[in-house]
Motif scaffolding. Structure first.
Motif, mmCIF file in Angstrom:
data_model
loop_
_atom_site.group_PDB
_atom_site.id
_atom_site.type_symbol
_atom_site.label_atom_id
_atom_site.label_comp_id
_atom_site.label_asym_id
_atom_site.label_seq_id
_atom_site.Cartn_x
_atom_site.Cartn_y
_atom_site.Cartn_z
ATOM 1 N N VAL A 197 0.846 -1.192 0.000
ATOM 2 C CA VAL A 197 0.000 0.000 0.000
ATOM 3 C C VAL A 197 0.876 1.234 0.000
ATOM 4 C CG1 VAL A 197 -1.749 1.309 1.264
ATOM 5 C CG2 VAL A 197 -1.873 -1.183 1.200
ATOM 6 N N LEU A 198 0.506 2.177 -0.850
ATOM 7 C CA LEU A 198 1.133 3.492 -0.851
ATOM 8 C C LEU A 198 0.131 4.487 -0.274
ATOM 9 C CD1 LEU A 198 3.496 5.328 -1.585
ATOM 10 C CD2 LEU A 198 2.516 5.590 -3.875
ATOM 11 N N PRO A 199 0.275 4.859 0.988
ATOM 12 C CA PRO A 199 -0.703 5.780 1.593
ATOM 13 C C PRO A 199 -0.694 7.144 0.912
ATOM 14 C CG PRO A 199 0.637 4.683 3.271
ATOM 15 C CD PRO A 199 1.296 4.422 1.939
ATOM 16 N N ALA A 200 -1.640 7.956 1.291
ATOM 17 C CA ALA A 200 -1.756 9.279 0.679
ATOM 18 C C ALA A 200 -0.668 10.226 1.162
ATOM 19 C CB ALA A 200 -3.123 9.882 0.970
ATOM 20 N N GLY A 201 -0.206 10.025 2.389
ATOM 21 C CA GLY A 201 0.788 10.948 2.925
ATOM 22 C C GLY A 201 0.133 12.194 3.485
ATOM 23 N N ARG A 202 0.919 13.256 3.566
ATOM 24 C CA ARG A 202 0.371 14.518 4.072
ATOM 25 C C ARG A 202 -0.660 15.083 3.101
ATOM 26 N NH1 ARG A 202 5.551 18.060 5.132
ATOM 27 N NH2 ARG A 202 6.112 17.044 3.156
ATOM 28 N N ILE A 203 -1.655 15.733 3.642
ATOM 29 C CA ILE A 203 -2.737 16.279 2.814
ATOM 30 C C ILE A 203 -2.290 17.604 2.219
ATOM 31 C CG2 ILE A 203 -5.114 17.099 2.806
ATOM 32 C CD1 ILE A 203 -5.652 15.215 5.129
ATOM 33 N N PRO A 204 -2.195 17.690 0.893
ATOM 34 C CA PRO A 204 -1.710 18.927 0.262
ATOM 35 C C PRO A 204 -2.863 19.884 -0.026
ATOM 36 C CG PRO A 204 -1.968 17.246 -1.390
ATOM 37 C CD PRO A 204 -2.403 16.620 -0.095
ATOM 38 N N PRO A 205 -2.539 21.134 -0.235
ATOM 39 C CA PRO A 205 -3.581 22.093 -0.618
ATOM 40 C C PRO A 205 -3.883 22.074 -2.108
ATOM 41 C CG PRO A 205 -1.519 23.248 -0.290
ATOM 42 C CD PRO A 205 -1.255 21.812 0.060
ATOM 43 N N ASN A 206 -3.051 21.381 -2.899
ATOM 44 C CA ASN A 206 -3.254 21.343 -4.361
ATOM 45 C C ASN A 206 -3.304 19.906 -4.862
ATOM 46 O OD1 ASN A 206 -0.576 20.951 -3.655
ATOM 47 N ND2 ASN A 206 0.197 21.765 -5.601
ATOM 48 N N PRO A 207 -4.279 19.096 -4.406
ATOM 49 C CA PRO A 207 -4.309 17.685 -4.816
ATOM 50 C C PRO A 207 -4.523 17.483 -6.301
ATOM 51 C CG PRO A 207 -6.303 18.270 -3.633
ATOM 52 C CD PRO A 207 -5.378 19.431 -3.503
ATOM 53 N N SER A 208 -5.345 18.302 -6.929
ATOM 54 C CA SER A 208 -5.623 18.103 -8.358
ATOM 55 C C SER A 208 -4.367 18.301 -9.195
ATOM 56 C CB SER A 208 -6.719 19.067 -8.814
ATOM 57 O OG SER A 208 -7.931 18.796 -8.146
ATOM 58 N N GLU A 209 -3.544 19.285 -8.829
ATOM 59 C CA GLU A 209 -2.312 19.527 -9.573
ATOM 60 C C GLU A 209 -1.343 18.377 -9.410
ATOM 61 O OE1 GLU A 209 -3.884 21.630 -7.783
ATOM 62 O OE2 GLU A 209 -4.448 23.215 -9.187
ATOM 63 N N LEU A 210 -1.288 17.788 -8.218
ATOM 64 C CA LEU A 210 -0.383 16.665 -7.996
ATOM 65 C C LEU A 210 -0.818 15.436 -8.787
ATOM 66 C CD1 LEU A 210 0.366 16.822 -4.160
ATOM 67 C CD2 LEU A 210 1.952 17.228 -6.041
ATOM 68 N N LEU A 211 -2.096 15.110 -8.695
ATOM 69 C CA LEU A 211 -2.580 13.895 -9.348
ATOM 70 C C LEU A 211 -2.627 14.025 -10.868
ATOM 71 C CD1 LEU A 211 -5.451 12.954 -6.873
ATOM 72 C CD2 LEU A 211 -3.127 12.059 -6.954
ATOM 73 N N GLY A 212 -2.744 15.226 -11.358
ATOM 74 C CA GLY A 212 -2.776 15.427 -12.805
ATOM 75 C C GLY A 212 -1.425 15.716 -13.422
ATOM 76 N N SER A 213 -0.360 15.607 -12.630
ATOM 77 C CA SER A 213 0.973 15.926 -13.136
ATOM 78 C C SER A 213 1.547 14.778 -13.958
ATOM 79 C CB SER A 213 1.909 16.242 -11.963
ATOM 80 O OG SER A 213 2.057 15.087 -11.139
ATOM 81 N N LYS A 214 2.534 15.092 -14.761
ATOM 82 C CA LYS A 214 3.226 14.066 -15.528
ATOM 83 C C LYS A 214 4.018 13.139 -14.618
ATOM 84 C CE LYS A 214 3.675 16.675 -19.824
ATOM 85 N NZ LYS A 214 2.800 15.748 -20.576
ATOM 86 N N ARG A 215 4.409 13.636 -13.492
ATOM 87 C CA ARG A 215 5.115 12.800 -12.528
ATOM 88 C C ARG A 215 4.211 11.681 -12.020
ATOM 89 N NH1 ARG A 215 9.852 14.256 -9.604
ATOM 90 N NH2 ARG A 215 10.170 12.971 -7.741
#
Length: 553
Positions: A327-345
């Motif tokens: 399992v890869l947990p979510a980690g710390r809750i960011p203020p910009n989740p959409s930008e993180l999940l939609g990134s090329k990374r």
């Protein structure tokens, strides 16, 4: 169930109605209409016919006001004739010259007295009419009391059983009407056919409601109860979605919150790992992460730090009770989740992990936020979780439209939390709370106050290479070995089959063919591939570079 409730309510209504009605008794008295004496058969027949005709004319006389006044005067009723006028009815007895008068009262004795009094009062008024009011004249046709009324022993009203039957019938009719109207105006998903008609997608699984699933978060148990077989069926159906190109990265989402997407994602990962397939479950719900709680893990380090480049992927993956499940947990809750999940990374992470593992992504609901759509575009497809009896049809259509707009692939749907008694109707047919308003950080004190730094596009390839170096291949572990430790050598004894005696092939005479020597009865070992358990390509059993015996021609 609705019909049963309606019938029960009808019975209750009939019982209450019975208790509200007054208790009434009835008693009947009979009078005979005569028309003088007869000297012959012809006269007797004429008198009989005349009596029948007169009986018909005396029927309305019984309920007249003048007869009622006589009855009230005789019985001493102070309210007068108006109080007893509606208490009596009259009828001719089967075409005969007999008149039966029936009286109704709240007491048995009074009903009897009223019946007799009405017969006498009607006889007096009939005689008065026949003589024209002359008391000295003898009437030719007169009404004579024939049979006195008897004391009734049981009430005639209310009739409990009749009222109960009527109540049940009315309740059944009302229940059918409600069911019909409910089906006509119902806008919720209740059957598999609803999904097929709305979006043309198939239902890959129908998960019944099980109390054991609700206890997973409380007790950390992995027991699924009655939903176990349904989850296995979902696993099987996923394998046949695309036989040539099976999905290696699957997004699990729903239209709104509360439909069980996180539970489906965790249990699907468990059953996939139980079948021998390496699985990595990523908690991509960076607003309300649930997987760390479901698996009872420490979720402080996870996906957010990996995408930010703070932690390597092998340090963020956490082992579970399943041998092949990480399992890869979510980690710390960011203020910009959409930008993180939609990134090329993020896309590179999914691509790298899915090369040798089945990656299941627990994504946020698709309608309130855009995260699920972005993840679906970077993966092989999405599973849409639908809660039976709660999810609206319009929401399902909108969710499918969002996936189409991002060129995402909908692998299928999962009907969740189906009452066990309704499994048949959900699969084969009959026999709003908004998510956006409450979908915020569950624990704001742990939320990051600064945005996660994003890498440039040119750094994506380097990031993907680092992920591949860390996770390719993934080490096999047991229950006591951490995934972060070195790869464990797998003994070949557990893979060795019984020895099979092989004979040398016959060589025809005159043909110069030299056969390389082979060991006697070599064991057939089905050991894991070297690429799965070793970083340098050597076989985990040792001797991975040795050449296998071959024939030399």
């Amino acid at each position: 169930m609705l019909l049963v409730v309606a019938v029960l309510l009808g019975l209750a209504g009939g019982f209450v109605w019975t208790q509200m009605q007054p208790t009434l008794y009835q008693s009947s008295a009979t009078g005979l209409i005569t028309s003088g004496s007869a000297a012959s058969m012809g006269e007797a027949f004429s008198n009989q016919t005349l009596g029948v005709q007169r009986a018909q004319t005396y029927v309305p006389l019984v309920t007249s006001g003048i007869v009622a006044d006589r009855v009230a005067e005789e019985l001493g009723i102070p309210e007068g004739g108006a109080a007893v006028r509606d208490s009596a009815t009259a009828a001719v007895v089967d075409g005969s010259p007999m008149l039966r008068i029936t009286a109704t009262a709240s007491q048995p004795g009074r009903a009897r007295d009223l019946a007799d009094a009405f017969v006498r009062a009607t006889a007096e008024e009939a005689a008065k009419l026949e003589t024209g009011g002359n008391p000295d004249r003898e009437p030719v046709i007169k009404l004579v009391p024939l049979e006195d009324a008897t004391l009734p022993t049981s009430p005639v009203s209310p009739n409990l059983w009749v009222n109960l039957g009527i109540g049940a019938l009315v309740g059944l009719v009302v229940g059918y009407l409600i069911a019909f109207l409910r089906k006509s105006v119902d806008n919720r998903i209740r059957h598999v056919s609803d999904i097929e008609e709305l979006i043309g997608s198939r239902a890959l699984g129908v998960i019944p409601k099980a109390s054991e699933i609700g206890k997973q978060r409380q007790r950390g148990t992995t027991d699924l109860g009655v939903a176990s077989e349904a989850m296995r069926q979902l696993r099987t159906n996923l394998r046949y979605v695309d036989v040539d190109n099976p999905p290696q990265s699957i997004v699990v989402t729903s239209s709104h919150a509360g439909e069980g997407k996180s539970t489906i994602a965790s249990n699907l990962a468990r059953v996939m790992a139980a079948a021998g397939q390496p699985v990595i479950l990523i908690d991509c719900d960076l607003r309300r992460p649930m997987q760390a709680r479901i698996f009872n893990l420490d979720g402080d380090v996870g996906l957010t730090q990996v995408l930010a480049g703070e932690v390597a992927i092998e340090d963020a993956l956490v082992a579970t009770e399943r041998r092949l499940l990480q399992v890869l947990p979510a980690g710390r809750i960011p203020p910009n989740p959409s930008e993180l999940l939609g990134s090329k990374r993020m896309a590179a992470l999914i691509k790298a992990l899915s090369r040798d593992n089945l990656v299941i992504l627990d994504a946020p609901p698709i309608l309130p936020v855009t995260d699920a759509g972005l993840l679906t575009a970077a993966s092989d497809g999405a599973l849409l979780v639908i809660r039976v009896g709660r999810t609206f049809k319009e929401h399902v259509k909108m969710a499918n439209k969002v996936l189409e707009q991002v060129n995402g692939r909908l692998l299928g749907t999962v009907l969740n939390v189906v009452p066990q008694r309704q499994l048949g109707s959900v699969m084969y047919g009959y026999g709003y709370r908004t998510y956006k308003n409450d979908y915020y950080y569950r624990n704001r004190k742990h939320a990051m106050t600064e945005e996660v730094p994003m890498l440039m596009v040119e750094d994506t390839a380097e990031f993907e290479d680092s992920v591949l170096r860390s996770t390719q291949p993934m080490p096999m572990r047991d229950d006591t070995t951490s995934v972060l430790g070195p790869a464990r050598a797998i003994s070949t004894e557990q893979f060795t089959e019984p020895e099979i005696t092989r004979t040398q092939p016959a060589v025809p005479a005159g043909v110069g063919v030299e056969v390389a020597s082979q060991p006697e009865n070599p064991p057939r070992a089905r050991a894991p591939k070297a690429s799965q358990y070793s970083r340098n390509g050597d076989d985990s059993r040792g001797g991975g570079d040795k050449e296998r015996p071959r024939r030399a021609l």
